[in-house]
Write an enzyme that holds these catalytic residues in place. Structure first.
Site, mmCIF file in Angstrom:
data_model
loop_
_atom_site.group_PDB
_atom_site.id
_atom_site.type_symbol
_atom_site.label_atom_id
_atom_site.label_comp_id
_atom_site.label_asym_id
_atom_site.label_seq_id
_atom_site.Cartn_x
_atom_site.Cartn_y
_atom_site.Cartn_z
ATOM 1 N N GLU A 207 -47.867 51.942 3.976
ATOM 2 C CA GLU A 207 -47.597 51.064 2.832
ATOM 3 C C GLU A 207 -48.907 50.438 2.333
ATOM 4 O OE1 GLU A 207 -45.485 47.548 3.931
ATOM 5 O OE2 GLU A 207 -44.883 47.073 1.884
ATOM 6 N N HIS A 208 -49.644 49.782 3.250
ATOM 7 C CA HIS A 208 -50.938 49.178 2.922
ATOM 8 C C HIS A 208 -52.024 49.908 3.705
ATOM 9 C CE1 HIS A 208 -47.998 45.742 2.716
ATOM 10 N NE2 HIS A 208 -48.585 45.565 1.559
ATOM 11 N N GLN B 226 -49.863 41.398 8.588
ATOM 12 C CA GLN B 226 -48.626 42.182 8.574
ATOM 13 C C GLN B 226 -47.712 41.736 9.687
ATOM 14 O OE1 GLN B 226 -47.502 44.294 6.193
ATOM 15 N NE2 GLN B 226 -49.315 43.319 5.372
ATOM 16 N N ASP C 154 -51.344 41.044 -1.946
ATOM 17 C CA ASP C 154 -49.986 40.517 -1.843
ATOM 18 C C ASP C 154 -49.708 39.460 -2.908
ATOM 19 O OD1 ASP C 154 -49.252 42.036 0.277
ATOM 20 O OD2 ASP C 154 -49.576 40.493 1.799
#
Lengths: 440, 440
Positions: A337-338, A269, A371
């Site tokens: 988000e993740h 990230q 991803d």
């Protein structure tokens, strides 16, 4: 630059922990009035002057000196050529990714209720909803360093699976530089037309249409601050997806994982940009120290060490929690988000999670697999918006129309009810319309 | 006032018809900078000073002089009392409406895919989505003349059907005047808490929370220009529903309907407000004249004749079309909030409709039945946004988290793909995170 970084550590038992955590999550809002004013001018120029404004701005911002907007369209054969010219390794990887993303979204189309339905009541009244795809969708793809072929797949494939007849992609090509991977991805994803325009002018063209560029019904895809401001401005004229904030990962770890893996997941990230945020929640303080050691050992080998260092130094947190159950509570407050659950029994903890864009379960599920090629969408709600919004999906490219067919018998009972309620609201014409259908 | 109005007539064969039609649909956008500036101040005061700001604004705008925000909460027993004190006719009508709206949305919850799902691949990798309701939702209900109990049902019931744990309603009570029908509807719909606050300050309280008023995850419901501007401003901090424009009805009629019914259906939009829009598409010019005659004959009996007259004079259209097929094409271009198909075979034409908020089929399905009690939601996309958005529904009160569990075997094949694609995008940490999971 030393390629060492000491990540800020917190303990959930600290006084004021919750306030410290929540303030660490928020970023100063970028309400840039200058950007917004520039965007208003660009949008109104495109709305009023169409193609000629597009030529002007594309000359000004991308240094493309051309005579006609038709020259800005990339012919379909060029997209195919970009694909055919990829290395066999890249072609194979892109093929597999596209196929898996398509398969997941086809399943989603079925499971997530993207179909019409209707039921009939005893008196013959029929109620339901009709589902239809959007007619035409625009996909914004950034040019330059943040040009991601994976994003082309993630935005275009759900639209095509939904049944959108025409997907129009816009991608700026400053100085004429084209990204062959992006064009290859557009080919694979089934994008119908590609224009090499960008910025607020591209958003304006898609929203209002010009002589050459057709207007669309919805615009999706990431962009810079100008693009984001333009999307906010045209919302209502067209639909838009969420305005994405910096990327975030939250790792819940029981200490059973290789600390190098956790460190690299935090890096993945952090390498996106300086404002990206990586957080670890773990009940095991020794493991947290191991992750910190891994970070410092692995950092020097990173190509984007500078971005990673800044991101980790400014925004990352290593948080010691009481236990995994508490980690789940904190994860729900963060609504990341993740969310990676690196634990021996990841499903036990996943059950406790209510708010997250995507949940990656088990030590083998690195976020980077999601991803690129696991199949689910990588366009996910950021900045705690997972409390109320969802990953991009097929459902974003369909809409519903309520279907109502009241039988003559149904109009007799419903008419009385509607009449009473309408008169209670002072809406006499509503009442009369219902009463006229009553048998004398 | 003469209570006569000559509605503008168009013919689809006229030169420039399409441009005339589209320009007739649009309203000047109300970008009121003064309203927005006032809203920014109110929101930041509520964010910074919480309850004390709420007390100030409620005194200023609603003339309520109280000492503590807790006094602004209406106890649950008062909601129930409002319901119990209704006339039996009103109680019965509200009961039936609530029951039907609930039944429709329970069906929608099943049919529209508001459930979790997962599938497993050959190598043990599992993919899916988890569906969870929002934790807490705020419903804005306008006070004064536009206080509609039906809107309380339409906003609160889908939220409760979705499983939202806590629904907070705000409704201004200027000078302390409460609307018993609105409170009764809140009781019936299962609203959890009610605060008598309104305007931008109520939106701020719901978005940011105060000591007394809890913050929510999404705000729905109609309001005036200040409320709409405030909702736009807090979007991102919380979710919001669409910003609704003036109401619209489009009637497609083959000439087989009682022209009085059509006229009254046009009135029932027009009576909402002066900017509401009523349009008739019909291939039969004699029928169009009959509708115009009905309009003039029925107008004098209307309580809201003044509003209806202004709306019809400024915004209504009676359009002669070539045939019903062309009427459907035009209806798709208009993408109306309410579409009535008054025809002998309404389903034949409904099949051709791609864009509409709700489709009312057959002569007995007056739009007003849908507004109150047919079951489907009356919160519908306006201003051509039915091209890309849907009626309010259960799906607006849930969100999805992608679920990804890659098996060790899966990580071997997906890891190669992710590595190749990540390196193609220059994201080395993403590649390394995938590669670390590969067996040596």
């Amino acid at each position: 630059m030393s390629s060492q970084v000491q990540v800020k550590q917190l303990n959930s038992g600290d006084a004021g922990f919750k306030e410290t955590l929540l303030s660490s999550l928020s970023l100063p809002t970028a309400d840039d009035a200058a950007i917004d004013a520039a965007v208003v001018n660009i949008l109104s120029a495109v709305k009023e002057r169409g193609d000629s404004a597009i030529l002007e701005f594309t000359k000004q911002f991308d240094r493309l000196n051309i005579a006609n907007v038709t020259e800005l369209e990339i012919p379909h054969r060029d997209l195919e050529k970009s694909y055919q010219e990829l290395s066999s390794e890249q072609k194979n990887a892109l093929d597999i990714a596209a196929k898996r993303v398509r398969a997941y979204h086809e399943r989603q189309k079925i499971e997530a209720g993207c179909h019409s339905w209707e039921y009939e009541e005893a008196d013959g009244t029929k109620l339901g909803q009709k589902v239809t795809p959007l007619d035409r969708v625009g996909i914004y793809v950034p040019g330059g360093k943040a040009a991601y072929p994976s994003s082309v797949l993630m935005n275009a494939i759900p639209a095509k699976v939904a049944g959108v007849a025409e997907v129009i992609m816009v991608v700026p090509t400053p100085d004429g530089a084209r990204n062959p991977l992006v064009l290859a991805a557009a080919y694979l994803a089934g994008v119908d037309r590609v224009f090499t325009i960008g910025g607020a002018q591209a958003i304006g063209a898609l929203a209002y249409g010009t002589k050459t560029i057709p207007s669309v019904d919805k615009i999706v895809g990431p962009g810079n601050a100008y693009v984001a401001a333009a999307k906010r401005r045209v919302f209502g004229t067209v639909g838009i997806d969420m305005i994405a904030g910096p990327s975030e990962i939250l790792v819940l770890c029981d200490g059973s994982t290789n600390p190098d893996w956790v460190a690299m997941d935090l890096f993945s990230q952090a390498e996106h940009d300086e404002q990206a945020q990586s957080i670890l929640l773990c009940p095991d303080v020794a493991f947290i120290e191991q992750v910190q050691a891994s970070i410092n050992r692995l950092l020097p080998e990173m190509h984007r060490a500078k971005v990673i260092t800044t991101s980790l130094a400014n925004r990352a947190l290593l948080i010691q929690v009481k236990d995994m159950a508490e980690a789940c509570d904190i994860a729900n407050a963060i609504a990341a988000e993740h969310l990676e659950i690196c634990a021996l029994d990841p499903r036990k903890w996943a059950e406790k999670i209510r708010h997250a864009g995507a949940i990656f379960m088990g030590n083998y599920t690195s976020e980077s697999l999601g991803d690129y090629c696991a199949g689910p969408n990588h366009v996910l709600p950021t900045a705690r918006t997972a409390r109320f919004s969802s990953p991009l999906g097929v459902y974003d490219f369909i809409k519903r129309s309520s279907m109502i067919e009241v039988s003559e018998a149904g109009a007799q009972t419903l008419g009385q009810v509607a009449s009473t309620l309408a008169r209670g609201e002072g809406l006499q014409a509503h009442a009369r319309a219902a009463e006229m259908r009553l048998k004398k």
